[in-house]
Write an enzyme that holds these catalytic residues in place. Structure first.
Site, PDB file in Angstrom:
ATOM      1  N   TYR A  54       3.025  -3.859   9.294  1.00 33.77           N
ATOM      2  CA  TYR A  54       1.779  -3.868   8.523  1.00 33.77           C
ATOM      3  C   TYR A  54       0.563  -4.088   9.412  1.00 33.77           C
ATOM      4  CZ  TYR A  54       4.325  -3.316   4.232  1.00 33.77           C
ATOM      5  OH  TYR A  54       5.122  -2.794   3.248  1.00 33.77           O
ATOM      6  N   ARG A  57      -0.289  -0.627  10.384  1.00 34.14           N
ATOM      7  CA  ARG A  57      -0.923   0.068   9.260  1.00 34.14           C
ATOM      8  C   ARG A  57      -2.365  -0.402   9.088  1.00 34.14           C
ATOM      9  NH1 ARG A  57       3.217   1.309  10.281  1.00 34.14           N
ATOM     10  NH2 ARG A  57       1.938   2.880  11.301  1.00 34.14           N
ATOM     11  N   ASN A  88      -3.197   3.214  -3.537  1.00 36.53           N
ATOM     12  CA  ASN A  88      -3.383   3.048  -2.095  1.00 36.53           C
ATOM     13  C   ASN A  88      -3.774   1.612  -1.762  1.00 36.53           C
ATOM     14  OD1 ASN A  88      -2.887   5.793  -1.886  1.00 36.53           O
ATOM     15  ND2 ASN A  88      -5.050   6.314  -2.043  1.00 36.53           N
ATOM     16  N   ASP A  90      -5.423   0.791   1.091  1.00 37.87           N
ATOM     17  CA  ASP A  90      -6.584   0.762   1.989  1.00 37.87           C
ATOM     18  C   ASP A  90      -7.860   0.492   1.191  1.00 37.87           C
ATOM     19  OD1 ASP A  90      -7.850   3.402   1.147  1.00 37.87           O
ATOM     20  OD2 ASP A  90      -5.855   4.090   1.742  1.00 37.87           O
ATOM     21  N   HIS A 105      -1.147  -1.652  -6.154  1.00 39.27           N
ATOM     22  CA  HIS A 105      -0.114  -1.966  -5.164  1.00 39.27           C
ATOM     23  C   HIS A 105      -0.620  -2.916  -4.078  1.00 39.27           C
ATOM     24  CE1 HIS A 105       2.192   1.958  -6.336  1.00 39.27           C
ATOM     25  NE2 HIS A 105       2.509   0.934  -7.093  1.00 39.27           N
ATOM     26  N   GLY A 171      -3.749  13.396  -5.767  1.00 36.95           N
ATOM     27  CA  GLY A 171      -2.971  13.025  -4.589  1.00 36.95           C
ATOM     28  C   GLY A 171      -1.837  12.061  -4.851  1.00 36.95           C
ATOM     29  N   THR A 172      -1.289  12.104  -6.055  1.00 35.49           N
ATOM     30  CA  THR A 172      -0.162  11.232  -6.376  1.00 35.49           C
ATOM     31  C   THR A 172       1.037  12.077  -6.776  1.00 35.49           C
ATOM     32  OG1 THR A 172       0.664   9.524  -7.899  1.00 35.49           O
ATOM     33  CG2 THR A 172      -1.108  10.940  -8.726  1.00 35.49           C
ATOM     34  N   SER A 173       2.206  11.667  -6.320  1.00 36.22           N
ATOM     35  CA  SER A 173       3.430  12.389  -6.658  1.00 36.22           C
ATOM     36  C   SER A 173       3.926  12.038  -8.056  1.00 36.22           C
ATOM     37  CB  SER A 173       4.527  12.063  -5.640  1.00 36.22           C
ATOM     38  OG  SER A 173       4.830  10.674  -5.688  1.00 36.22           O
TER      39      SER A 173
END
Length: 227
Positions: A54, A57, A88, A90, A105, A171-173
């Site tokens: 992390y 990241r 996300n 970020d 998240h 942009g999400t699955s």
């Protein structure tokens, strides 16, 4: 009275700022074993490896810059009441100018106590090291949701979806539940748009726009702002 817009974003938006995704081919799960870096058990077993993962990241997030999609989403606040609900971890939405962002998240630029999850700290630098403790004497960990842990702010996010006049999912699955299920809370009267570069199963009642976030979102935002 301003209309309500919910913007729901996933890893595909941050990927266009150069941040690797976890699930796409070539993403982070292909370099690290999931069980070694993203569960409470992994942290208990080998906290140094998890913190190192992390920390890397976090350095990448700090070096990244918001892209045209982040900036377009922020411009929606010129005309609408906007809530960004993001998977996300970020802070690119905030840096682009969005003022109401819900991170379901967690947030990688924050740390939290491993003993008391309500104790959350904004990090002053990119690193959490072994020996960095909260006031209780417990090791700090990233303030992110690991597998086996509960998603954050889910009821609040669902309420925003249910009150939306427009929903933009980008942009999400839609494979990471329970967060992916939020798209179904949009009311039947809402305008619903789903943006993805690849053809995939589109949520019911959503209009599909194929393309990357950077290609597709700024023109859509421009149309919404001009109406």
């Amino acid at each position: 009275m301003k209309q309500n817009i919910v913007v729901f974003t996933g890893a595909g938006v941050s990927a266009e700022s150069g941040l690797k995704t976890f699930r796409d081919m070539g993403g982070l799960w292909h370099e690290y074993r999931l069980q070694d870096v993203a569960s409470p058990q992994a942290f208990e077993r080998d906290p140094a490896t998890v913190l190192r993962f992390y920390n890397e990241r976090r350095k990448a997030v700090l070096a990244a810059r918001p892209n045209a999609a982040h900036e377009a989403i922020a411009r929606l606040e010129d005309k609408y009441s906007v809530v960004v609900i993001t998977q996300n971890i970020d802070d690119l939405h905030e840096r682009a100018g969005s003022t109401h962002v819900i991170h379901v998240h967690g947030e990688i630029l924050k740390a939290r106590s491993s003993a008391d999850q309500s104790r959350i700290y904004t990090l002053k630098g990119p690193l959490i090291e072994i020996g960095d403790l909260c006031e209780l004497g417990s090791q700090l960990r990233p303030d992110v949701v690991w597998f086996g842990e509960g998603v954050l702010h889910l009821e609040q996010a669902a309420q925003h979806f249910s009150n939306a006049d427009k929903v933009l999912a980008i942009g999400t699955s839609l494979t990471v539940f329970p967060a992916a299920g939020l798209v179904d809370y949009a009311p039947p009267t809402a305008e619903r748009v789903f943006v993805s570069p690849e053809l995939q199963e589109v949520p019911r009642y959503y209009r599909f726009l194929q393309g990357t976030a950077v290609e597709t979102v700024p023109p859509l935002v421009a149309r919404w702002l001009s109406h």
